[in-house]
Design a protein around this motif. Structure first.
Motif, PDB file in Angstrom:
ATOM      1  N   PRO A 130     -58.100 -14.387 -12.781  1.00 10.61           N
ATOM      2  CA  PRO A 130     -57.634 -14.925 -14.036  1.00 10.61           C
ATOM      3  C   PRO A 130     -56.204 -15.862 -13.977  1.00 10.61           C
ATOM      4  O   PRO A 130     -55.593 -15.279 -13.151  1.00 10.61           O
ATOM      5  N   THR A 131     -56.263 -16.660 -15.206  1.00 12.55           N
ATOM      6  CA  THR A 131     -54.878 -17.446 -14.885  1.00 12.55           C
ATOM      7  C   THR A 131     -54.831 -18.084 -16.139  1.00 12.55           C
ATOM      8  O   THR A 131     -55.651 -18.347 -16.916  1.00 12.55           O
ATOM      9  N   LEU A 132     -53.392 -18.269 -16.316  1.00 10.99           N
ATOM     10  CA  LEU A 132     -52.803 -18.900 -17.808  1.00 10.99           C
ATOM     11  C   LEU A 132     -52.494 -20.484 -17.524  1.00 10.99           C
ATOM     12  O   LEU A 132     -52.457 -21.177 -18.351  1.00 10.99           O
ATOM     13  N   VAL A 133     -52.994 -20.988 -16.364  1.00  6.02           N
ATOM     14  CA  VAL A 133     -52.677 -22.184 -15.832  1.00  6.02           C
ATOM     15  C   VAL A 133     -53.386 -23.292 -16.943  1.00  6.02           C
ATOM     16  O   VAL A 133     -52.720 -24.538 -17.280  1.00  6.02           O
ATOM     17  N   ASN A 134     -54.461 -22.953 -17.501  1.00  5.95           N
ATOM     18  CA  ASN A 134     -55.142 -23.875 -18.267  1.00  5.95           C
ATOM     19  C   ASN A 134     -54.423 -24.121 -19.672  1.00  5.95           C
ATOM     20  O   ASN A 134     -54.316 -25.162 -20.476  1.00  5.95           O
ATOM     21  N   PHE A 135     -53.707 -22.848 -20.257  1.00  2.42           N
ATOM     22  CA  PHE A 135     -53.173 -22.740 -21.268  1.00  2.42           C
ATOM     23  C   PHE A 135     -51.883 -23.704 -21.039  1.00  2.42           C
ATOM     24  O   PHE A 135     -51.347 -24.320 -22.024  1.00  2.42           O
ATOM     25  N   ARG A 136     -51.337 -23.439 -19.996  1.00  2.93           N
ATOM     26  CA  ARG A 136     -50.010 -24.250 -19.737  1.00  2.93           C
ATOM     27  C   ARG A 136     -50.287 -25.477 -19.557  1.00  2.93           C
ATOM     28  O   ARG A 136     -49.520 -26.349 -20.092  1.00  2.93           O
ATOM     29  N   ARG A 137     -51.463 -26.050 -19.109  1.00  2.00           N
ATOM     30  CA  ARG A 137     -51.701 -27.351 -19.038  1.00  2.00           C
ATOM     31  C   ARG A 137     -51.848 -28.108 -20.248  1.00  2.00           C
ATOM     32  O   ARG A 137     -51.239 -28.991 -20.818  1.00  2.00           O
ATOM     33  N   VAL A 138     -53.013 -27.329 -21.348  1.00  2.00           N
ATOM     34  CA  VAL A 138     -53.233 -27.868 -22.518  1.00  2.00           C
ATOM     35  C   VAL A 138     -51.810 -27.861 -23.429  1.00  2.00           C
ATOM     36  O   VAL A 138     -51.833 -28.854 -24.086  1.00  2.00           O
ATOM     37  N   LEU A 139     -50.874 -26.836 -23.301  1.00  2.00           N
ATOM     38  CA  LEU A 139     -49.857 -26.904 -24.084  1.00  2.00           C
ATOM     39  C   LEU A 139     -48.753 -27.732 -23.569  1.00  2.00           C
ATOM     40  O   LEU A 139     -47.541 -27.798 -24.204  1.00  2.00           O
ATOM     41  N   GLY A 140     -48.941 -28.335 -22.503  1.00  2.00           N
ATOM     42  CA  GLY A 140     -47.981 -29.292 -21.853  1.00  2.00           C
ATOM     43  C   GLY A 140     -46.803 -28.652 -21.165  1.00  2.00           C
ATOM     44  O   GLY A 140     -46.061 -29.374 -21.022  1.00  2.00           O
ATOM     45  N   LEU A 141     -47.157 -27.514 -20.585  1.00  3.01           N
ATOM     46  CA  LEU A 141     -45.832 -26.791 -19.865  1.00  3.01           C
ATOM     47  C   LEU A 141     -46.108 -26.779 -18.444  1.00  3.01           C
ATOM     48  O   LEU A 141     -45.506 -26.301 -17.879  1.00  3.01           O
ATOM     49  N   ALA A 142     -47.289 -27.442 -17.939  1.00  2.00           N
ATOM     50  CA  ALA A 142     -47.517 -27.294 -16.552  1.00  2.00           C
ATOM     51  C   ALA A 142     -46.926 -28.451 -15.944  1.00  2.00           C
ATOM     52  O   ALA A 142     -46.821 -29.775 -16.294  1.00  2.00           O
ATOM     53  N   THR A 143     -46.536 -28.201 -14.627  1.00  2.00           N
ATOM     54  CA  THR A 143     -46.152 -29.327 -13.759  1.00  2.00           C
ATOM     55  C   THR A 143     -47.281 -30.436 -13.195  1.00  2.00           C
ATOM     56  O   THR A 143     -48.457 -29.568 -13.299  1.00  2.00           O
TER      57      THR A 143
ATOM     58  N   PRO B 118     -66.120 -32.942 -14.696  1.00  2.00           N
ATOM     59  CA  PRO B 118     -65.594 -32.517 -16.210  1.00  2.00           C
ATOM     60  C   PRO B 118     -64.570 -31.476 -15.814  1.00  2.00           C
ATOM     61  O   PRO B 118     -64.851 -30.473 -15.038  1.00  2.00           O
ATOM     62  N   ASP B 119     -63.378 -31.568 -16.627  1.00  2.00           N
ATOM     63  CA  ASP B 119     -62.680 -30.555 -16.605  1.00  2.00           C
ATOM     64  C   ASP B 119     -62.887 -29.453 -17.608  1.00  2.00           C
ATOM     65  O   ASP B 119     -62.461 -29.302 -18.704  1.00  2.00           O
ATOM     66  N   TRP B 120     -63.843 -28.551 -17.092  1.00  2.00           N
ATOM     67  CA  TRP B 120     -64.507 -27.585 -18.152  1.00  2.00           C
ATOM     68  C   TRP B 120     -63.407 -26.613 -18.711  1.00  2.00           C
ATOM     69  O   TRP B 120     -63.087 -26.362 -19.928  1.00  2.00           O
ATOM     70  N   THR B 121     -62.585 -26.246 -17.815  1.00  2.00           N
ATOM     71  CA  THR B 121     -61.609 -24.978 -18.205  1.00  2.00           C
ATOM     72  C   THR B 121     -60.498 -25.741 -19.178  1.00  2.00           C
ATOM     73  O   THR B 121     -60.302 -25.202 -20.187  1.00  2.00           O
ATOM     74  N   GLY B 122     -60.009 -26.710 -18.979  1.00  2.00           N
ATOM     75  CA  GLY B 122     -59.225 -27.479 -19.869  1.00  2.00           C
ATOM     76  C   GLY B 122     -60.006 -27.903 -21.163  1.00  2.00           C
ATOM     77  O   GLY B 122     -59.244 -27.493 -22.119  1.00  2.00           O
ATOM     78  N   LEU B 123     -61.013 -28.500 -21.122  1.00  2.00           N
ATOM     79  CA  LEU B 123     -61.786 -28.481 -22.495  1.00  2.00           C
ATOM     80  C   LEU B 123     -61.988 -27.372 -23.180  1.00  2.00           C
ATOM     81  O   LEU B 123     -61.783 -27.479 -24.292  1.00  2.00           O
TER      82      LEU B 123
END
Lengths: 313, 318
Positions: A73-86, A276-281
């Protein structure tokens, strides 16, 4: 409002026969419940799966693990989509490099859906009032003309409407994205007129005798009485506008006015075929549905009753 | 309902009503005011484009110069000889048949079950949820779930010993897959409309039948079906006409990543998609308008025939 769904409220539990069956459920009844529960699971499973994917890493998707909980489990995709990831996080998570400016598209969707809801419900309510309360020559003919537009396939008027807004130089502006839905839709006028016809005119007649004009009658009496159906119409309009795809795809692809549905589609179209970036999509897809799901959790009964009403009338 | 101002205003009203007062109280002028915005929208975005759409179908439109030249029936002649047009019609029809037949039976079953088992608004809410979320979301969701290599549906199939299927990636399976996706999306909504119709059937009919020892099966065919027929007919008209107009899900879920919607090999080129492609990818607005006009007439015909066949306007509840 709830008239349509309540006309037979007591009959769901028939006094004798059903009562007995309740105590000793027949095999048929048990089987029917099993089928219904299975259908509920099938209906809800994709929602669970999309969330599961959003909480997974791209790498873990290839392990073939099919449990309902993500293996890592990770929240990195949410951080990516919401523009919070490095940038490092994005690279590590297997982002395709295609950017998805979620907040901008969310803002655009909110602007479009709010404007459409405000305009469409206000103006349609005014029209519905005129069609149900006022007498003027050609009233019914005009109403049926409005109604006949329900038969027009959207693609048929899509092309002329596009050419019209193009000739005005309005492509890729908010006015163009909201225009065809801002003033009315035949459905909303019809929906609200049915409600106006269903409410008692006694209060209005009394106010009229006291010298109230139609503008006052509408704003001071009809609208407050109609608060429930008006809010139902507003929710349905908001949802429909939020979900609209074909029209904004044609007139509003520019990022400055791009709504979430169009953005998701372009995000998919731009993703590389190889990886394809499935988790991001899926994260972006999930987030695009969240406002509707939240609205539904809060106003569910009103939405359900509104749909049923639209069907019976 | 409301009486005309001239008759209602008492003659004894002492201060002679000024112009504003008369305007406020006259139905026709108030109606004009109330109808102005919606009428503007109706004329600009429904009536005028409908007329212009028909006109466009007889022209060749040049987007750059914003000019259209009248070419008579040339677009319609081209359409008749266009194999891709007929192909897209066939594809759409296949989609409609699969979609409607399964969806209607399923929805009817669900509606009856909801009516006989539970009046719970939560159950109805869950059932209608897939219809409320954006179709784009539905399309992408199933693109992922039906992915040939990583999709969960193939995991399920493998678990019960069926080899992985290509689904949206196969010319043979793409239309059934799209129909399946729409069945997931739309059945609950259809069921809700039918459920609303079931609620209008008087409950004592079932009570009486049940006292007489009728089975649920018999009650369904003898009571439910005849009395539900007008609602069922209307729902069928709405769903069939709507089904011909499938677009959003096909546009986002076919062609794969970076591919052209309508794929593979035009196997999912439904009529909306073909019209859209001709207009907005090839700038053939006149030709697209001609196809849209044919579709419009076809749908009016389909709706009309359905209403006739199903005698939608007559109720057996007398």
């Amino acid at each position: 409002m709830s008239l349509a769904s309540r006309t037979r409220s007591s009959s769901g539990t028939l006094p004798t026969s059903t009562g007995q069956r309740r105590r000793r459920p027949s095999p048929g009844r048990v089987a029917a419940w099993a089928v219904l529960i299975a259908l509920i699971v099938v209906t809800l499973f994709p929602f669970a799966w999309i969330l599961r994917t959003a909480l997974s890493t791209n790498a873990s998707l290839f392990t073939g693990e099919a449990g309902l909980l993500p293996p890592e489990p990770t929240l990195v995709n949410f951080r990516r989509v919401l523009g919070l990831a490095t940038p490092e996080e994005i690279a590590a998570a297997g982002g395709s490099g295609v950017t998805f400016n979620f907040w901008l598209y969310l803002r655009n969707s909110l602007i479009v859906a709010s404007l459409v809801t405000l305009g469409q419900v206000t103006f349609s309510a005014m029209a519905a009032y005129a069609f149900s309360r006022l007498h003027f020559p050609g009233r019914d003919a005009l109403f049926y003309l409005f109604l006949s537009a329900l038969m027009i396939p959207p693609v048929f008027i899509l092309i002329p409407n596009f050419l019209f807004l193009n000739s005005l130089g309005l492509l890729d502006t908010f006015p163009a994205v909201v225009a065809p839905f801002f003033f009315m839709t035949p459905f909303t006028v019809f929906f609200l007129r049915q409600f106006f016809l269903g409410i008692n005119t006694q209060v209005e007649e009394a106010a009229k005798l006291d010298g109230a004009g139609h503008v006052q009658l509408f704003t001071r009496i009809a609208v407050p009485i109609m608060a429930a159906p008006l809010s139902t119409a507003a929710i349905l309009t908001f949802i429909q506008s939020w979900n609209e795809y074909m029209w904004p795809l044609v007139v509003g692809q520019d990022p400055s006015v791009r709504v979430l549905t169009v953005a998701l589609s372009l995000f998919r179209a731009g993703s590389p075929q190889a990886a394809p970036d499935w988790t991001g999509l899926m994260t972006a897809t999930f987030l695009a549905a969240v406002p509707i799901i939240v609205l539904f959790l809060v106003m569910g009964r009103r939405v359900v009753d509104g749909i049923q009403f639209s069907g019976v009338k | 309902m409301s009486v005309d101002t001239t008759t209602r205003t008492p003659a004894t009203a002492l201060p002679p009503p000024d112009l504003w007062h008369r305007v406020r109280h006259s139905d026709t002028s108030v109606a004009m005011l109330f109808l102005l915005p919606s009428l503007l929208g109706f004329v600009l975005f429904y009536l005028w484009p409908a007329i212009r759409g028909i006109w466009l179908s007889f022209t060749e439109f040049n987007l750059l110069r914003q000019t259209s030249s009248f070419i008579g029936l040339a677009n319609y002649q081209e359409l008749v000889g266009d194999p891709l047009f007929w192909h897209s019609m066939r594809v759409t029809l296949l989609y409609v048949v699969i979609n409607i037949s399964i969806q209607t039976v399923l929805a009817l079953t669900i509606a009856v079950m909801m009516d006989r088992l539970t009046q719970s608004v939560v159950v109805r809410g869950i059932m209608v949820l897939p219809w409320l979320i954006p179709q784009v979301v539905v399309g992408l969701l199933w693109l992922w779930m039906l992915d040939p290599s990583l999709g969960i549906v193939n995991e399920f199939l493998r678990a019960i010993g069926i080899p992985a299927q290509p689904f949206l990636g196969s010319p043979d399976q793409v239309i059934p897959s799209l129909a399946g996706i729409n069945i997931w999306r739309h059945t609950g909504y259809t069921a809700l409309l039918l459920f609303a119709g079931l609620q209008t059937i008087p409950g004592d009919l079932y009570e009486a039948a049940s006292v007489d020892g009728a089975s649920e099966w018999k009650m369904f065919w003898r009571i439910t079906m005849p009395l539900l027929r007008p609602v069922l007919a209307l729902v069928l008209v709405i769903t069939v006409v709507g089904s011909f107009q499938v677009f959003d899900v096909v546009h986002v879920a076919t062609g794969g990543f970076g591919g052209t919607p309508g794929g593979p090999a035009n196997a999912s080129l439904v009529i909306y998609l073909y019209i859209f492609r001709q207009a907005f990818n090839f700038n053939n607005f006149g030709y697209a308008a001609a196809m849209a006009t044919v579709l419009f007439l076809l749908l009016v015909g389909v709706a009309f025939i359905q209403m006739k066949l199903l005698r939608a306007s007559q109720s057996d509840l007398a």
